[in-house]
Scaffold this active site. Structure first.
Site, PDB file in Angstrom:
ATOM      1  N   GLY A  13      -4.162   7.289   2.941  1.00 44.06           N
ATOM      2  CA  GLY A  13      -5.282   6.615   3.134  1.00 44.06           C
ATOM      3  C   GLY A  13      -6.391   7.133   4.212  1.00 44.06           C
ATOM      4  O   GLY A  13      -7.286   6.354   4.852  1.00 44.06           O
ATOM      5  N   ARG A  64       0.586  -2.956 -17.327  1.00 43.80           N
ATOM      6  CA  ARG A  64      -0.525  -2.514 -16.663  1.00 43.80           C
ATOM      7  C   ARG A  64      -1.541  -3.459 -16.330  1.00 43.80           C
ATOM      8  O   ARG A  64      -2.242  -3.953 -15.330  1.00 43.80           O
ATOM      9  CB  ARG A  64      -1.185  -1.227 -17.057  1.00 43.80           C
ATOM     10  CG  ARG A  64      -0.378  -0.207 -16.896  1.00 43.80           C
ATOM     11  CD  ARG A  64      -0.973   1.152 -16.828  1.00 43.80           C
ATOM     12  NE  ARG A  64      -1.656   1.405 -18.040  1.00 43.80           N
ATOM     13  CZ  ARG A  64      -2.521   2.173 -18.316  1.00 43.80           C
ATOM     14  NH1 ARG A  64      -3.354   2.790 -17.428  1.00 43.80           N
ATOM     15  NH2 ARG A  64      -2.933   2.419 -19.620  1.00 43.80           N
ATOM     16  N   ASN A 106     -15.256   5.687  -6.989  1.00 40.62           N
ATOM     17  CA  ASN A 106     -13.878   6.417  -6.950  1.00 40.62           C
ATOM     18  C   ASN A 106     -14.472   7.869  -6.061  1.00 40.62           C
ATOM     19  O   ASN A 106     -15.553   8.196  -6.061  1.00 40.62           O
ATOM     20  CB  ASN A 106     -13.252   6.910  -8.225  1.00 40.62           C
ATOM     21  CG  ASN A 106     -12.070   7.539  -8.065  1.00 40.62           C
ATOM     22  OD1 ASN A 106     -11.011   7.425  -6.991  1.00 40.62           O
ATOM     23  ND2 ASN A 106     -11.827   8.620  -8.923  1.00 40.62           N
ATOM     24  N   HIS A 108     -13.347  11.848  -5.979  1.00 42.14           N
ATOM     25  CA  HIS A 108     -12.544  13.024  -6.767  1.00 42.14           C
ATOM     26  C   HIS A 108     -12.795  14.138  -6.153  1.00 42.14           C
ATOM     27  O   HIS A 108     -13.757  14.615  -6.051  1.00 42.14           O
ATOM     28  CB  HIS A 108     -12.864  12.740  -8.246  1.00 42.14           C
ATOM     29  CG  HIS A 108     -12.010  13.686  -9.040  1.00 42.14           C
ATOM     30  ND1 HIS A 108     -10.669  13.358  -9.355  1.00 42.14           N
ATOM     31  CD2 HIS A 108     -12.684  15.115  -9.628  1.00 42.14           C
ATOM     32  CE1 HIS A 108     -10.469  14.470 -10.018  1.00 42.14           C
ATOM     33  NE2 HIS A 108     -11.314  15.392  -9.942  1.00 42.14           N
ATOM     34  N   SER A 135     -16.615  14.532  -5.513  1.00 40.41           N
ATOM     35  CA  SER A 135     -17.892  13.577  -6.035  1.00 40.41           C
ATOM     36  C   SER A 135     -17.277  12.314  -6.169  1.00 40.41           C
ATOM     37  O   SER A 135     -16.220  11.873  -5.855  1.00 40.41           O
ATOM     38  CB  SER A 135     -17.660  14.016  -7.765  1.00 40.41           C
ATOM     39  OG  SER A 135     -17.883  15.447  -7.862  1.00 40.41           O
ATOM     40  N   ASP A 144     -12.270   9.664 -14.215  1.00 37.46           N
ATOM     41  CA  ASP A 144     -12.942  10.466 -13.542  1.00 37.46           C
ATOM     42  C   ASP A 144     -14.248  10.795 -14.250  1.00 37.46           C
ATOM     43  O   ASP A 144     -14.941  11.876 -14.241  1.00 37.46           O
ATOM     44  CB  ASP A 144     -12.292  11.912 -13.006  1.00 37.46           C
ATOM     45  CG  ASP A 144     -11.155  11.614 -12.396  1.00 37.46           C
ATOM     46  OD1 ASP A 144     -11.001  10.683 -11.702  1.00 37.46           O
ATOM     47  OD2 ASP A 144     -10.209  12.545 -12.609  1.00 37.46           O
TER      48      ASP A 144
HETATM   49  C1  GRF Z   1      -8.322  12.611  -1.971  1.00 35.98           C
HETATM   50  O1  GRF Z   1      -8.281  13.976  -2.214  1.00 35.98           O
HETATM   51  C2  GRF Z   1      -9.164  11.940  -2.955  1.00 35.98           C
HETATM   52  O2  GRF Z   1     -10.154  12.727  -3.639  1.00 35.98           O
HETATM   53  C3  GRF Z   1      -8.239  12.063  -4.313  1.00 35.98           C
HETATM   54  O3  GRF Z   1      -6.756  11.521  -3.654  1.00 35.98           O
HETATM   55  C4  GRF Z   1      -7.016  12.143  -2.156  1.00 35.98           C
HETATM   56  C5  GRF Z   1      -6.606  11.053  -1.449  1.00 35.98           C
HETATM   57  O4  GRF Z   1      -6.135  11.076   0.238  1.00 35.98           O
HETATM   58  N1  GRF Z   1      -8.663  11.062  -5.217  1.00 35.98           N
HETATM   59  P1  GRF Z   1      -6.338   9.976   1.044  1.00 35.98           P
HETATM   60  O5  GRF Z   1      -5.248   8.897   0.730  1.00 35.98           O
HETATM   61  O6  GRF Z   1      -7.481   9.402   1.117  1.00 35.98           O
HETATM   62  O7  GRF Z   1      -6.031  10.578   2.191  1.00 35.98           O
END
Ligand code: GRF
Length: 188
Positions: A13, A64, A106, A108, A135, A144
């Site tokens: 997180g 889900r 999101n 990514h 992004s 994505d």
């Molecule tokens: C990040 O690199 C994010 O881009 C990807 O997962 C990772 C999450 O890291 N989707 P965190 O839990 O926010 O430290």
């Protein structure tokens, strides 16, 4: 009025913490949900005084949508206006994506549309790219994909490894995500 934001996580997180710490005037993180009860990010959110709950996807087996309906109900009970995914490791079904369309974002770790999916840092090195980055995008039905709200980029250095890239991209993420979320919060 600040927009009420929920952050969905699965692990440490750090992006969630960056969104919390940024103290933007356009949004406020009021709820954190993890699909994994042991996610370190839950404690981190609670320490910052934010309500943080686990909704364990395992309870629902292969269903889900039932899992997502529980998340959706929790979001609505908290009057959430924007949902930010931050290292949330479940693919969402069209039910959830459509319910939150335009208000679901999101982050990514690649310069989309390049390298959707996992292992982006290794793939960018294998391809011999000169640059890399991250992004923030609206979530669409495909993984994505969806409108890109912002990107941050870096130059790949000789000697970079997936680990060094991951660390530098993560720093970019922590600056980019609050900025993009605030911009979205001003227009939705
Ligand atoms: C990040 O690199 C994010 O881009 C990807 O997962 C990772 C999450 O890291 N989707 P965190 O839990 O926010 O430290």
């Amino acid at each position: 009025m600040k927009k009420r934001v929920a952050v969905l996580i699965s692990g440490r997180g750090s992006n969630m913490a960056a969104l919390l710490d940024a103290k933007q005037d356009a949004y406020e993180v009021v709820l954190v949900i993890s699909n994994r009860p042991d996610a370190a990010g839950l404690e981190r959110a609670r320490a910052a005084g934010v309500e943080a709950i686990a909704i364990d996807h395992k309870k629902y087996g292969k269903d889900r949508e039932a899992f997502e309906r529980e998340i959706d109900a929790a979001l609505r009970a908290s009057n959430i206006e924007i949902v930010a995914l931050a290292g949330f490791m479940r693919v969402l079904t069209p039910f959830f994506v459509r319910a939150w369309q335009g208000r679901l974002v999101n982050i990514h770790p690649s310069l989309l549309p390049k390298y959707p999916g996992t292992d982006t840092h290794a793939r960018v090195l294998a391809a011999g790219d000169a640059e890399h980055g991250c992004s923030v995008h609206l979530v669409a039905d495909e993984v994505d994909a969806g409108e890109i709200l912002g990107q941050a980029r870096l130059t790949i250095l000789p000697g970079d490894t997936p680990e060094t890239l991951a660390a530098r991209v993560l720093e970019l993420e922590h600056a980019l995500y609050p900025r993009c979320l605030a911009a979205l919060a001003r227009v939705v």
